[in-house]
Design a protein around this motif. Structure first.
Motif, mmCIF file in Angstrom:
data_model
loop_
_atom_site.group_PDB
_atom_site.id
_atom_site.type_symbol
_atom_site.label_atom_id
_atom_site.label_comp_id
_atom_site.label_asym_id
_atom_site.label_seq_id
_atom_site.Cartn_x
_atom_site.Cartn_y
_atom_site.Cartn_z
ATOM 1 N N ARG A 89 0.811 -1.213 0.000
ATOM 2 C CA ARG A 89 0.000 0.000 0.000
ATOM 3 C C ARG A 89 0.842 1.260 0.000
ATOM 4 N NH1 ARG A 89 -4.872 -1.575 3.555
ATOM 5 N NH2 ARG A 89 -5.250 0.618 3.466
ATOM 6 N N PHE A 112 -9.410 8.278 -5.452
ATOM 7 C CA PHE A 112 -9.615 6.875 -5.818
ATOM 8 C C PHE A 112 -8.846 5.882 -4.929
ATOM 9 C CE2 PHE A 112 -8.410 3.244 -8.634
ATOM 10 C CZ PHE A 112 -9.665 2.686 -8.754
ATOM 11 N N PRO A 113 -7.547 6.112 -4.653
ATOM 12 C CA PRO A 113 -6.823 5.164 -3.790
ATOM 13 C C PRO A 113 -7.438 5.049 -2.392
ATOM 14 C CG PRO A 113 -5.282 6.571 -4.937
ATOM 15 C CD PRO A 113 -6.639 7.143 -5.183
ATOM 16 N N ARG A 115 -10.547 5.146 -1.666
ATOM 17 C CA ARG A 115 -11.675 4.221 -1.759
ATOM 18 C C ARG A 115 -11.181 2.767 -1.819
ATOM 19 N NH1 ARG A 115 -15.626 3.510 -6.009
ATOM 20 N NH2 ARG A 115 -14.645 5.145 -7.235
ATOM 21 N N ILE A 116 -10.162 2.554 -2.660
ATOM 22 C CA ILE A 116 -9.647 1.189 -2.800
ATOM 23 C C ILE A 116 -9.050 0.705 -1.477
ATOM 24 C CG2 ILE A 116 -7.871 -0.215 -3.941
ATOM 25 C CD1 ILE A 116 -10.198 0.401 -5.766
ATOM 26 N N LEU A 117 -8.343 1.591 -0.788
ATOM 27 C CA LEU A 117 -7.677 1.183 0.458
ATOM 28 C C LEU A 117 -8.632 1.224 1.654
ATOM 29 C CD1 LEU A 117 -4.329 3.104 -0.115
ATOM 30 C CD2 LEU A 117 -4.694 0.644 -0.302
ATOM 31 N N LYS A 118 -9.886 1.588 1.398
ATOM 32 C CA LYS A 118 -10.923 1.653 2.430
ATOM 33 C C LYS A 118 -10.513 2.546 3.605
ATOM 34 C CE LYS A 118 -13.124 -2.789 1.487
ATOM 35 N NZ LYS A 118 -12.119 -3.781 1.036
ATOM 36 N N ARG A 160 -3.090 11.929 -7.240
ATOM 37 C CA ARG A 160 -3.658 10.637 -6.875
ATOM 38 C C ARG A 160 -2.581 9.708 -6.295
ATOM 39 N NH1 ARG A 160 -5.978 7.275 -11.729
ATOM 40 N NH2 ARG A 160 -3.770 7.386 -12.234
ATOM 41 N N HIS A 164 -2.467 8.934 -0.571
ATOM 42 C CA HIS A 164 -2.402 8.070 0.607
ATOM 43 C C HIS A 164 -1.020 8.108 1.264
ATOM 44 C CE1 HIS A 164 -1.115 5.704 -2.791
ATOM 45 N NE2 HIS A 164 -0.664 4.733 -2.029
ATOM 46 N N ALA B 178 -1.596 -2.414 -8.004
ATOM 47 C CA ALA B 178 -0.538 -1.819 -7.188
ATOM 48 C C ALA B 178 -1.103 -1.276 -5.886
ATOM 49 C CB ALA B 178 0.169 -0.713 -7.964
ATOM 50 N N LEU B 179 -2.388 -0.893 -5.916
ATOM 51 C CA LEU B 179 -3.027 -0.390 -4.702
ATOM 52 C C LEU B 179 -3.622 -1.524 -3.876
ATOM 53 C CD1 LEU B 179 -4.858 2.733 -6.132
ATOM 54 C CD2 LEU B 179 -3.188 2.761 -4.298
ATOM 55 N N THR B 180 -3.263 -2.757 -4.201
ATOM 56 C CA THR B 180 -3.755 -3.956 -3.516
ATOM 57 C C THR B 180 -5.281 -4.086 -3.601
ATOM 58 O OG1 THR B 180 -4.011 -2.919 -1.333
ATOM 59 C CG2 THR B 180 -1.852 -3.843 -1.839
ATOM 60 N N GLN B 185 -13.204 -5.335 -6.024
ATOM 61 C CA GLN B 185 -13.092 -3.867 -6.062
ATOM 62 C C GLN B 185 -12.824 -3.385 -7.480
ATOM 63 O OE1 GLN B 185 -10.037 -3.237 -3.029
ATOM 64 N NE2 GLN B 185 -11.496 -1.922 -1.939
ATOM 65 N N GLU B 276 -19.282 7.796 -2.107
ATOM 66 C CA GLU B 276 -18.982 7.594 -0.683
ATOM 67 C C GLU B 276 -19.631 8.665 0.169
ATOM 68 O OE1 GLU B 276 -16.712 4.071 -0.595
ATOM 69 O OE2 GLU B 276 -17.043 5.519 -2.160
#
Ligand SMILES: Nc1ncnc2c1ncn2[C@@H]1O[C@H](COP(=O)(O)OP(=O)(O)OP(=O)(O)O)[C@@H](O)[C@H]1O
Ligand SMILES: [Mg+2]
Lengths: 285, 276
Positions: A89, A112-113, A115-118, A160, A164, B178-180, B185, B276
């Motif tokens: 991550r 966007f990251p 959201r993906i990484l919650k 982007r 994170h 890459a963002l796992t 998802q 969200e």
């Protein structure tokens, strides 16, 4: 800004990224492709390292292996001491194309990251706005990618990658698709961003000038199958401004890099397009 | 994605608003031109029938057809309801089946290699010829008409949706990995929304095919429905009724198509908004 250190000589501190004797062979339907024969490279925390080299010498492949997206067929890659086996991550990636989601606004693309990484969206919204402001896109945060220019889209992609707060930025020819003037602006913007948000960067480019301007160290790959043929410190002080490109030192560093690349490419130096490489963007291809 | 674009920021904005202006003008034309042409054709038809003294059995005039529709809307509505409902059910099932097959084709290499050539081959069969077999297999009830309608409507959805899922940029997928990101998802936040324009273009073809499927089923055997009414009226040389049924069928088709278009609009709004 910590003084750029050549990682191998770093006093006591172990490198953040360590690539040792890494090899990559792609198995294809036809003959196996030896993309990287043996690459060794250490990158210290906070260092900016560029990878230069002729097309097809395995720069992208090496970057993908560091990102954990491709497995090396030999050797070892470690990140902060632990072996890279799958994506992590704490890496931000930027490609040649901005690859934004066309149905989302610039701000949502930056998020966007998250959201993906919650991660909690609300606590990152302000950071996203700050990043967009940093690259001069405050008034464009609600615009869709189709309403932005190429340079603006790539700036969104940079935001982007930073949202994170990853340790490492991997950039694969991020500015290659841009025109020369925009590209120069992006180089300045990137070095300013990195003065604020200190990151470890591995940067693939075809432009010698860009590599020399941005980097603490430039690594040249070459040969077939490829290895690392040169690992050179850039002796210019930071913060960097365009004036350094006017200096004799800059010119001589660029010349040295160009000669090394041409040698690695198997061209006699005289036969190449030397004039364009030294000035007009320094594109090798 | 074109990367050339307009160099300056203001330039991009100006170009954008100029395009919007042109859009407004061409919108007006794009509505008035087809409407005008349709009106001309109808007027010519009416004139030809009146002046040429064409027998109503051969060609009833537009006005008499409209008058019939107004007078006997109850009968027409009675027949329109089963046809519309069966088409809608056939269309929904075709869409679900089509998207499900596309997901399987996208995620399984074996399934892709086994299914895809067969689907394409399948497409070469003149499928309408198989309609009577569906009656033999599934009886004379609505299930055979719905099944036949699914059978001829699902194919464009599979093809378009698969193309949509495959259209996702490789770099985008790399970025997600890459963002796992998990496969789920990636599917929900990238693959599916990227494929939406493709899916809806497949669905717009499917809705018209689904109606054709039901009508053909009704031609063969039915106790109600617009297809049944058309056959019934034509057999009794009641051309006016037959034509009125066709007009109502067009309206039902437009209604269903409009619902699909509305669905597309809502889906686009949903994905463009911050979810969200
Ligand atoms: N997925 C793959 N399968 C097979 N071969 C591959 C794959 N990816 C890269 N290669 C091969 O590996 C070699 C190195 O490719 P790579 O993309 O890493 O080069 P590069 O230095 O990034 O080139 P460029 O400057 O043109 O981007 C090339 O010969 C390429 O054909
Ligand atoms: Mg590359």
């Amino acid at each position: 800004m910590p003084q750029p250190t050549n990682a191998t000589a770093a006093a006591g501190e172990s490198p953040l990224v360590s690539v040792s004797k890494v090899q990559k062979t792609y198995l294809t339907r036809q003959a196996p492709v030896h993309a990287v024969a043996s690459a060794s490279l250490d990158v210290a925390r906070g260092e900016f390292v560029s990878l230069l080299g002729p097309s097809g010498c395995g720069k992208s492949t090496l970057l993908m292996m560091i990102a954990g997206l491709e497995a090396p067929t030999g050797g070892l890659i470690t990140l902060a001491g632990s072996e890279v086996k799958k994506p992590r991550r704490d890496i931000g990636i930027i490609f040649q194309d901005a690859t934004l989601l066309p149905w989302k606004s610039a701000l949502d693309n930056v998020l966007f990251p998250i959201r993906i990484l919650k991660l909690p969206m609300e606590s990152y919204r302000q950071r996203a706005r700050d990043l967009l402001a940093m690259v001069g896109l405050t008034d464009f945060e609600n615009k869709k990618p189709s309403e932005l220019s190429g340079g603006m889209r790539q700036r969104v992609a940079i935001c982007r990658a930073l949202i994170h707060d990853p340790e490492i930025l991997l950039m694969d020819e991020p500015f290659s698709a841009l025109d020369a003037i925009t590209r120069d602006q992006m180089n300045v913007a990137l070095s300013e961003i990195l003065e604020t948000y200190k990151k470890t960067v591995i940067f693939v480019t075809h432009s010698i000038r860009e590599a020399a301007f941005l980097s603490d160290r430039v690594v040249v790959m070459g040969g077939r199958p490829s290895t690392i043929v040169l690992d050179m410190k850039m002796p210019f002080p930071r913060p960097r401004r365009f004036e350094i490109e006017e200096t004799a030192e800059f010119t001589s560093v660029c010349r040295k890099l160009r000669l090394t690349i041409e040698e690695a490419h198997g061209h006699p130096p005289a036969a190449s397009n030397a004039s364009s490489a030294s000035r007009g963007g320094g594109v090798i291809e | 994605m074109a990367t050339t674009g307009v160099g300056t920021e203001t330039g991009a904005v100006i170009a954008g608003s100029a395009a919007a202006d042109r859009g407004g003008l061409s919108n007006l034309r794009s509505i008035s031109l087809p409407l005008g042409l349709a009106f001309l054709v109808l007027a010519g038809w009416q004139l030809a029938v009146t002046i040429g003294h064409i027998a109503p059995v051969i060609l009833p005039s537009p006005i008499s057809i409209v008058r019939y529709i107004i007078d006997r809307y109850d009968i027409l509505l009675m027949h329109a309801i089963p046809t519309t409902l069966e088409s809608a059910v056939g269309f929904i099932l075709a869409t679900l089946l089509g998207v499900a097959l596309a997901i399987i084709i996208t995620y399984s290499k074996v399934a892709r290699e086994a299914l895809y050539p067969n689907l394409v081959f399948f497409q070469l069969i003149p499928k309408i010829a198989l309609a009577p077999l569906f009656i033999i297999w599934l009886g004379i009830g609505s299930q055979s008409r719905i099944a036949f309608s699914v059978f001829i409507a699902f194919f464009p959805v599979v093809i378009a949706t698969t193309a949509g899922f495959m259209s996702v940029d490789r770099s985008m997928l790399r970025l997600c990995r890459a963002l796992t990101a998990s496969e789920w998802q990636i599917f929900t936040s990238v693959r599916f929304p990227s494929a939406l324009p493709y899916i809806f273009s497949g669905m717009k073809i499917a809705i018209t095919l689904a109606i054709i499927g039901v009508i053909i089923g009704e031609f063969i055997t039915a106790q109600a429905g617009l297809g049944y009414l058309i056959i019934f009226a034509t057999a009794r040389a009641d051309t006016e009724v037959s034509m009125a049924a066709i007009v109502v069928l067009c309206v039902c088709g437009l209604l269903l198509y409009g619902i699909v278009a509305l669905g597309e609009w809502i889906a686009n709004k949903f994905y463009a908004a911050d979810t969200e």
